[in-house]
Design an enzyme around this catalytic site. Structure first.
Site, PDB file in Angstrom:
ATOM      1  CG  ASP A  93     -55.147 -65.973 -52.759  1.00  0.00           C
ATOM      2  OD1 ASP A  93     -56.581 -65.914 -52.535  1.00  0.00           O
ATOM      3  OD2 ASP A  93     -54.696 -66.107 -51.611  1.00  0.00           O
ATOM      4  CG  HIS A 142     -54.516 -67.563 -44.595  1.00  0.00           C
ATOM      5  ND1 HIS A 142     -54.197 -68.312 -45.870  1.00  0.00           N
ATOM      6  CD2 HIS A 142     -55.003 -68.241 -43.810  1.00  0.00           C
ATOM      7  CE1 HIS A 142     -55.304 -69.471 -45.279  1.00  0.00           C
ATOM      8  NE2 HIS A 142     -55.718 -69.258 -44.138  1.00  0.00           N
ATOM      9  CG  HIS A 175     -49.105 -72.918 -51.493  1.00  0.00           C
ATOM     10  ND1 HIS A 175     -49.203 -73.997 -50.317  1.00  0.00           N
ATOM     11  CD2 HIS A 175     -50.481 -72.293 -50.965  1.00  0.00           C
ATOM     12  CE1 HIS A 175     -50.528 -74.136 -49.820  1.00  0.00           C
ATOM     13  NE2 HIS A 175     -51.069 -73.234 -50.274  1.00  0.00           N
TER      14      HIS A 175
HETATM   15  N1  AMX Z   1     -42.784 -63.371 -53.783  1.00  0.00           N
HETATM   16  C1  AMX Z   1     -41.324 -63.057 -53.279  1.00  0.00           C
HETATM   17  N2  AMX Z   1     -40.660 -64.269 -52.381  1.00  0.00           N
HETATM   18  C2  AMX Z   1     -41.333 -65.127 -52.032  1.00  0.00           C
HETATM   19  C3  AMX Z   1     -42.809 -65.391 -52.577  1.00  0.00           C
HETATM   20  C4  AMX Z   1     -43.383 -64.490 -53.584  1.00  0.00           C
HETATM   21  N3  AMX Z   1     -44.579 -64.710 -54.026  1.00  0.00           N
HETATM   22  N4  AMX Z   1     -43.082 -66.539 -51.886  1.00  0.00           N
HETATM   23  C5  AMX Z   1     -41.979 -66.980 -51.205  1.00  0.00           C
HETATM   24  N5  AMX Z   1     -41.243 -65.843 -51.380  1.00  0.00           N
HETATM   25  C6  AMX Z   1     -39.995 -66.010 -50.178  1.00  0.00           C
HETATM   26  C7  AMX Z   1     -40.265 -66.029 -48.854  1.00  0.00           C
HETATM   27  O1  AMX Z   1     -40.653 -64.718 -48.421  1.00  0.00           O
HETATM   28  C8  AMX Z   1     -39.174 -66.491 -48.266  1.00  0.00           C
HETATM   29  O2  AMX Z   1     -38.143 -65.457 -48.047  1.00  0.00           O
HETATM   30  P1  AMX Z   1     -37.073 -65.323 -46.897  1.00  0.00           P
HETATM   31  O3  AMX Z   1     -36.234 -66.597 -46.696  1.00  0.00           O
HETATM   32  O4  AMX Z   1     -36.508 -64.068 -46.950  1.00  0.00           O
HETATM   33  O5  AMX Z   1     -38.157 -65.182 -45.433  1.00  0.00           O
HETATM   34  C9  AMX Z   1     -38.554 -67.517 -49.206  1.00  0.00           C
HETATM   35  O6  AMX Z   1     -39.274 -66.984 -50.359  1.00  0.00           O
HETATM   36  C10 AMX Z   1     -38.925 -68.976 -48.501  1.00  0.00           C
HETATM   37  O7  AMX Z   1     -40.373 -69.072 -48.769  1.00  0.00           O
HETATM   38  P2  AMX Z   1     -41.288 -70.529 -49.157  1.00  0.00           P
HETATM   39  O8  AMX Z   1     -40.612 -71.374 -48.201  1.00  0.00           O
HETATM   40  O9  AMX Z   1     -41.236 -70.787 -50.572  1.00  0.00           O
HETATM   41  O10 AMX Z   1     -42.702 -69.930 -48.724  1.00  0.00           O
HETATM   42  P3  AMX Z   1     -43.355 -69.869 -47.320  1.00  0.00           P
HETATM   43  O11 AMX Z   1     -43.780 -71.235 -47.007  1.00  0.00           O
HETATM   44  O12 AMX Z   1     -42.203 -69.501 -46.205  1.00  0.00           O
HETATM   45  O13 AMX Z   1     -44.468 -69.031 -47.539  1.00  0.00           O
HETATM   46  C11 AMX Z   1     -46.312 -67.946 -48.547  1.00  0.00           C
HETATM   47  C12 AMX Z   1     -45.531 -69.171 -48.389  1.00  0.00           C
HETATM   48  C13 AMX Z   1     -47.682 -68.223 -49.322  1.00  0.00           C
HETATM   49  C14 AMX Z   1     -46.653 -67.313 -47.310  1.00  0.00           C
HETATM   50  C15 AMX Z   1     -45.621 -67.133 -49.555  1.00  0.00           C
HETATM   51  O14 AMX Z   1     -45.015 -68.006 -50.802  1.00  0.00           O
HETATM   52  C16 AMX Z   1     -45.927 -65.865 -49.728  1.00  0.00           C
HETATM   53  O15 AMX Z   1     -45.627 -64.905 -49.050  1.00  0.00           O
HETATM   54  N6  AMX Z   1     -46.473 -65.475 -50.991  1.00  0.00           N
HETATM   55  C17 AMX Z   1     -47.325 -64.108 -51.412  1.00  0.00           C
HETATM   56  C18 AMX Z   1     -48.532 -64.022 -50.653  1.00  0.00           C
HETATM   57  C19 AMX Z   1     -49.602 -65.113 -50.900  1.00  0.00           C
HETATM   58  O16 AMX Z   1     -49.824 -65.207 -52.237  1.00  0.00           O
HETATM   59  N7  AMX Z   1     -50.151 -65.740 -49.993  1.00  0.00           N
HETATM   60  C20 AMX Z   1     -51.388 -66.642 -50.472  1.00  0.00           C
HETATM   61  C21 AMX Z   1     -51.314 -67.796 -50.171  1.00  0.00           C
HETATM   62  C22 AMX Z   1     -52.240 -68.679 -50.277  1.00  0.00           C
HETATM   63  C23 AMX Z   1     -53.421 -68.764 -49.152  1.00  0.00           C
HETATM   64  O17 AMX Z   1     -53.096 -68.800 -48.319  1.00  0.00           O
HETATM   65  N8  AMX Z   1     -54.425 -67.813 -49.771  1.00  0.00           N
END
Ligand code: AMX
Length: 444
Positions: A377, A275, A322
């Site tokens: 971010d 987050h 996201h």
């Molecule tokens: N890099 C690599 N893999 C990623 C990714 C990224 N930036 N974003 C998603 N994925 C992966 C997930 O880890 C998940 O893998 P898994 O099936 O092995 O567990 C898969 O893709 C499916 O995920 P998703 O449905 O697209 O995303 P989510 O809703 O589960 O998670 C989020 C959302 C933001 C946690 C994720 O995109 C992420 O970890 N991003 C990087 C961290 C980040 O930037 N966080 C900030 C978000 C905004 C905020 O709240 N400030």
């Protein structure tokens, strides 16, 4: 002193709104609006429509709207409130808008500013608590602790404890606590910054400055950083109800915990790397990439390799993806436009733009994330770095100060509309297995 015009307006708005919620609950409460699948149940309740807020709405394609306005529309509507010689409106005017849905007059926004100023003194015991903490505590731990220890000042807890606080009146002390908390957050955050990173030297508040401008001043920043502060606080304020910080604040407040308990809990959620902490991690990731190349900006090919190295080592690309959004985050775009204007030649900014060209393709090829585009971010840290706020671990505190505006507005309305204590139902894995074998749970 009588009630402020913001409070009087809010009372009017809440009372006018309440019958809509009552009608939906009493007359239309059993109408079905969603279904729940097993992957949602195990997978973080993603997309289940089970929260209500009218303060902001997140469209997967378009991004956030505050009170039905996009970010550019919000800035346009508030431009009469731009601080003299600046490009951004006051946070005070934005908060009035967020809380009521109305664009304030100058007098109404000035009244919020005066109200916050009158509540802004940070009690000595908060300073004592902060100073007693190990100096290497994360600044989010310090911020959350400072908020929590002020719970002793809660008007809500006091009036509830005295008995006789009626359900329909609960928004009033929630508002009072939220206003006090908001007033104190910039000086507390600035205190943490100066104590931790600026040799324990402090800059007193300037009563002539607005909330955002004063924060910039107290951490020791000059123009145009005051606009950076205003922009950051506004764009980070709210992102509907389901994100971890907003949902946590709402959940805790649903137990009739006061604003201090609730917001402190929300901050703890914001501190997680998936987050708010992502903005700290983005800069670390970018700078590590550059370090491997003797601090040269990498070529696109080299950058592509860094992205793959990160993914292949099992890490996420911070700042990308996201839970709800499926396009570039308009909060990223707002910052990108500001940076284009004020820091176009900054090498880190150029790298951020290069990542934008390369990362979505790599993430798409990687094939896991549902959204290969940047979130807020991906951009935040680079602007802070440019202006000399180089202590990465402080970035989530900036997010937290801004997030307070949205989540506190939400819990005031939660109490205004009498939302219930939150209590979803859990099931066992065995039940899921049985319903899976049966092709679904029989609904009665
Ligand atoms: N890099 C690599 N893999 C990623 C990714 C990224 N930036 N974003 C998603 N994925 C992966 C997930 O880890 C998940 O893998 P898994 O099936 O092995 O567990 C898969 O893709 C499916 O995920 P998703 O449905 O697209 O995303 P989510 O809703 O589960 O998670 C989020 C959302 C933001 C946690 C994720 O995109 C992420 O970890 N991003 C990087 C961290 C980040 O930037 N966080 C900030 C978000 C905004 C905020 O709240 N400030």
């Amino acid at each position: 002193m009588g009630d402020s015009s913001l409070k009087a307006k809010l009372k009017e708005k809440i009372e006018a709104f309440r019958p809509r919620t009552t009608k939906l609950m009493k007359e239309q409460g059993k109408i079905v609006i969603d279904k729940v699948t097993i992957d949602q149940c195990i997978g973080g309740a993603r997309d289940i429509r089970s929260l209500v807020t009218d303060i902001s709405y997140l469209d997967p394609q378009e991004g956030i709207r505050f009170r039905k306005k996009t970010i550019p529309e919000t800035f346009e509507a508030l431009k009469e409130h731009n601080v003299a010689g600046c490009e951004m409106p006051t946070v005070e005017s934005f908060f009035y808008f967020l809380l009521t849905g109305d664009i304030p007059t100058k007098a109404q926004a000035d009244e919020v500013a005066a109200d916050w100023r009158s509540r802004a003194e940070v009690p000595q015991y908060v300073i004592d608590v902060l100073r007693a903490m190990p100096r290497d505590s994360h600044p989010m731990t310090m911020l959350s602790t400072a908020v929590l220890c002020m719970q002793r000042d809660s008007q809500f807890a006091k009036r509830y404890g005295e008995g006789g606080l009626k359900k329909n009146d609960m928004w009033d002390p929630m508002y009072e606590d939220s206003m006090t908390l908001l007033a104190r957050l910039p000086p507390i955050a600035a205190y943490i910054y100066r104590m931790k990173y600026q040799g324990d030297t402090f800059i007193p508040a300037d009563a002539k400055l607005d909330w955002g401008g004063n924060f910039a001043h107290m951490i020791g920043q000059k123009k145009p950083y005051d606009d950076v502060a205003r922009m950051y606080f506004i764009i980070h304020s709210d992102h509907e109800s389901g994100n971890v910080s907003a949902h946590t604040t709402h959940l805790v407040a649903s137990a009739l915990s006061d604003a201090y308990y609730s917001f402190s809990a929300g901050l703890n959620g914001l501190a997680g790397p998936l987050h708010g902490l992502a903005n700290q991690e983005v800069l670390g990731w970018i700078q590590n990439s550059m370090k491997k190349l003797n601090n040269q900006v990498p070529s696109k090919e080299q950058l592509k390799q860094f992205l793959w190295d990160t993914l292949n080592s099992g890490q996420v690309i911070p700042g990308y993806g996201h839970a709800v959004l499926r396009k570039t985050d308009p909060r990223y775009t707002a910052q990108n436009e500001f940076a284009k204007k004020h820091m176009p030649n900054d090498p880190l900014f150029q790298l951020v733009n290069m990542i934008y060209e390369v990362a979505p393709g790599v993430l798409t090829e990687h094939g896991k994330t549902k959204n290969p585009w940047p979130n807020v971010d991906a951009h935040s840290g680079v602007i802070q770095w440019h202006y000399g706020v180089r202590e990465w671990d402080f970035y989530t505190v900036l997010f937290g100060v801004g997030r307070a505006l949205g989540v506190l507005a939400n819990i005031i309305w939660d109490r205004g509309l009498g939302y219930a204590i939150e209590r979803p139902k859990s099931v066992t894995t065995e039940m899921l297995e049985k319903w899976a074998a049966d092709g679904g749970r029989k609904l009665d």
